[in-house]
Scaffold this motif. Structure first.
Motif, PDB file in Angstrom:
ATOM      1  N   ASP A   2     -20.588 -10.169  -4.845  1.00  0.00           N
ATOM      2  CA  ASP A   2     -21.915 -10.366  -3.958  1.00  0.00           C
ATOM      3  C   ASP A   2     -22.249 -11.728  -4.108  1.00  0.00           C
ATOM      4  O   ASP A   2     -22.243 -12.362  -5.057  1.00  0.00           O
ATOM      5  CB  ASP A   2     -22.826  -9.603  -4.379  1.00  0.00           C
ATOM      6  CG  ASP A   2     -22.783  -8.015  -3.960  1.00  0.00           C
ATOM      7  OD1 ASP A   2     -21.910  -7.936  -3.209  1.00  0.00           O
ATOM      8  OD2 ASP A   2     -23.740  -7.207  -4.558  1.00  0.00           O
ATOM      9  N   VAL A   3     -21.994 -12.629  -2.644  1.00  0.00           N
ATOM     10  CA  VAL A   3     -22.360 -13.908  -2.648  1.00  0.00           C
ATOM     11  C   VAL A   3     -23.325 -14.477  -1.656  1.00  0.00           C
ATOM     12  O   VAL A   3     -23.284 -13.769  -0.517  1.00  0.00           O
ATOM     13  CB  VAL A   3     -21.053 -14.585  -2.302  1.00  0.00           C
ATOM     14  CG1 VAL A   3     -21.304 -16.269  -2.634  1.00  0.00           C
ATOM     15  CG2 VAL A   3     -19.856 -14.220  -3.298  1.00  0.00           C
ATOM     16  N   ALA A   4     -24.183 -15.040  -2.024  1.00  0.00           N
ATOM     17  CA  ALA A   4     -25.401 -15.321  -1.169  1.00  0.00           C
ATOM     18  C   ALA A   4     -25.435 -16.994  -0.624  1.00  0.00           C
ATOM     19  O   ALA A   4     -24.860 -17.813  -1.664  1.00  0.00           O
ATOM     20  CB  ALA A   4     -26.751 -15.080  -1.404  1.00  0.00           C
ATOM     21  N   ILE A   5     -25.567 -17.086   0.590  1.00  0.00           N
ATOM     22  CA  ILE A   5     -25.587 -18.752   0.835  1.00  0.00           C
ATOM     23  C   ILE A   5     -27.007 -19.343   0.726  1.00  0.00           C
ATOM     24  O   ILE A   5     -27.948 -18.651   1.687  1.00  0.00           O
ATOM     25  CB  ILE A   5     -25.040 -19.151   2.415  1.00  0.00           C
ATOM     26  CG1 ILE A   5     -23.638 -18.434   2.321  1.00  0.00           C
ATOM     27  CG2 ILE A   5     -25.082 -20.305   2.882  1.00  0.00           C
ATOM     28  CD1 ILE A   5     -23.144 -18.564   4.030  1.00  0.00           C
ATOM     29  N   ASN A   6     -27.338 -20.062   0.001  1.00  0.00           N
ATOM     30  CA  ASN A   6     -28.719 -20.563  -0.241  1.00  0.00           C
ATOM     31  C   ASN A   6     -28.880 -21.769   0.637  1.00  0.00           C
ATOM     32  O   ASN A   6     -29.025 -22.937  -0.006  1.00  0.00           O
ATOM     33  CB  ASN A   6     -29.062 -20.762  -1.664  1.00  0.00           C
ATOM     34  CG  ASN A   6     -30.562 -20.919  -2.053  1.00  0.00           C
ATOM     35  OD1 ASN A   6     -31.401 -21.004  -1.009  1.00  0.00           O
ATOM     36  ND2 ASN A   6     -30.898 -20.927  -3.215  1.00  0.00           N
ATOM     37  N   THR A  37     -22.753 -30.075   1.518  1.00  0.00           N
ATOM     38  CA  THR A  37     -23.173 -29.641   0.348  1.00  0.00           C
ATOM     39  C   THR A  37     -23.404 -27.869   0.364  1.00  0.00           C
ATOM     40  O   THR A  37     -24.538 -27.474   1.164  1.00  0.00           O
ATOM     41  CB  THR A  37     -24.421 -30.291   0.032  1.00  0.00           C
ATOM     42  OG1 THR A  37     -24.388 -31.672   0.192  1.00  0.00           O
ATOM     43  CG2 THR A  37     -25.143 -29.949  -1.134  1.00  0.00           C
ATOM     44  N   VAL A  38     -22.493 -27.160  -0.334  1.00  0.00           N
ATOM     45  CA  VAL A  38     -22.575 -25.931  -0.101  1.00  0.00           C
ATOM     46  C   VAL A  38     -23.291 -25.369  -1.525  1.00  0.00           C
ATOM     47  O   VAL A  38     -22.940 -25.821  -2.594  1.00  0.00           O
ATOM     48  CB  VAL A  38     -21.078 -25.078  -0.062  1.00  0.00           C
ATOM     49  CG1 VAL A  38     -21.330 -23.573  -0.286  1.00  0.00           C
ATOM     50  CG2 VAL A  38     -20.527 -25.632   0.977  1.00  0.00           C
ATOM     51  N   THR A  39     -24.279 -24.649  -1.251  1.00  0.00           N
ATOM     52  CA  THR A  39     -24.960 -23.846  -2.494  1.00  0.00           C
ATOM     53  C   THR A  39     -24.742 -22.313  -2.292  1.00  0.00           C
ATOM     54  O   THR A  39     -25.722 -21.611  -1.671  1.00  0.00           O
ATOM     55  CB  THR A  39     -26.483 -24.143  -2.580  1.00  0.00           C
ATOM     56  OG1 THR A  39     -26.510 -25.625  -2.516  1.00  0.00           O
ATOM     57  CG2 THR A  39     -26.900 -23.973  -3.702  1.00  0.00           C
ATOM     58  N   LEU A  40     -24.085 -21.677  -3.212  1.00  0.00           N
ATOM     59  CA  LEU A  40     -23.708 -20.396  -3.287  1.00  0.00           C
ATOM     60  C   LEU A  40     -24.213 -19.589  -4.427  1.00  0.00           C
ATOM     61  O   LEU A  40     -24.421 -20.487  -5.372  1.00  0.00           O
ATOM     62  CB  LEU A  40     -22.375 -19.805  -2.991  1.00  0.00           C
ATOM     63  CG  LEU A  40     -21.438 -20.459  -1.789  1.00  0.00           C
ATOM     64  CD1 LEU A  40     -19.917 -19.832  -1.910  1.00  0.00           C
ATOM     65  CD2 LEU A  40     -22.156 -20.065  -0.681  1.00  0.00           C
ATOM     66  N   GLU A  41     -24.732 -18.366  -4.437  1.00  0.00           N
ATOM     67  CA  GLU A  41     -25.267 -17.818  -5.393  1.00  0.00           C
ATOM     68  C   GLU A  41     -24.606 -16.528  -5.688  1.00  0.00           C
ATOM     69  O   GLU A  41     -24.417 -15.567  -5.061  1.00  0.00           O
ATOM     70  CB  GLU A  41     -26.786 -17.389  -5.217  1.00  0.00           C
ATOM     71  CG  GLU A  41     -27.630 -18.335  -4.902  1.00  0.00           C
ATOM     72  CD  GLU A  41     -28.076 -19.244  -6.081  1.00  0.00           C
ATOM     73  OE1 GLU A  41     -27.802 -18.887  -7.300  1.00  0.00           O
ATOM     74  OE2 GLU A  41     -28.608 -20.429  -5.792  1.00  0.00           O
TER      75      GLU A  41
END
Length: 247
Positions: free
Chosen positions: A84-88, A191-195
């Motif tokens: 499970d990956v979210a784009i913050n 600038t990618v920020t994944l959770e």
């Protein structure tokens, strides 16, 4: 005499469309990454010369101008599932389908029988190289860094591609949380920020949407009664003008 009916019908048609939009928001309130949609209305002015007036009057109609998406970030739900990956922030994952490349914010991924990382509909999730991601059968630990880099205990696997568009409002929602870019060229998000282990929930507020649905339903019923009343009035007028008494 038909002007009143035409105006109310234009409003009723717009309300019917708004009811569809609100109902769709409610139906997707548990869909990861879903962005709520809202109606855009416009006033259409038409000139009409009444038989009772020598001056042209303007009639105001309601026009269904279209819809727009609420691009605000949805709530982050910690699931603990490594796929499970979210784009913050801004951006979309790129996936391959039978009809071309589509884009989604739904980061609920899984592995198919071949070890390929896919969406819940089986569409391959693409890397920055434009290729699918594969996990070997003997690899048990999957790590997804905040910049999208995917690795296992044996080393790097690839990097998830996250893209954005010049006008994401122009993107067309197709199905299952997927969007068609409508001939726009995807641009890699710098600038990618994944959770990892997290899903972005729908940015729909159920209570607000239910309130809107009730308001639309009541307004629709009010206009329906107005149309019926106006129809009865016109019938009485025609009967009077034709000299036919009402039975």
């Amino acid at each position: 005499m038909e002007n009143t009916t035409y105006i109310t019908l234009s409003r009723q048609t717009a309300l019917w469309r708004k009811m569809d939009v609100v109902a769709n928001n409610i139906a997707n309130m548990n869909t990861p990454g879903y962005k709520g949609e809202h109606m855009l209305f416009a006033e259409y002015l038409a000139r009409s010369r009444s038989a009772d007036s020598a001056f042209p009057d303007k009639l105001s109609y309601t026009t269904d101008f279209g819809t727009y998406r609420d691009a605000s970030l949805g709530p982050m739900d910690n699931t603990g599932n490594p796929l499970d990956v979210a784009i913050n922030g801004d951006g979309y994952f790129e996936v391959e389908t039978d009809v071309g490349r589509y884009y989604t914010r739904n980061g609920r991924f899984m592995m198919d029988n071949d070890g390929m990382i896919v969406t819940t509909q089986g569409h391959p999730v693409l890397t920055t190289e434009g290729t699918p991601l594969f996990i070997a059968p003997n690899e048990k630990t999957i790590s997804i860094a905040r910049d999208g880099a995917v690795s296992t205990e044996t080393g790097p696997v690839g990097r998830l591609r996250v893209v954005d568009f010049e006008d994401d409002q122009a993107m067309r929602r197709v199905q299952a949380g997927l969007y068609d870019a409508q001939d726009q060229e995807p641009q890699d998000v710098e600038t990618v920020t994944l959770e990892q282990g997290t899903l972005e929930g729908a940015n729909v507020q159920p209570v607000v949407e239910m309130t809107r649905l009730i308001e639309v339903h009541r307004a629709y019923e009010t206009i329906q009664k107005l149309i019926e009343t106006e129809g009865e009035r016109q019938s009485r007028v025609m009967q009077t003008l034709s000299g036919v008494s009402q039975s």
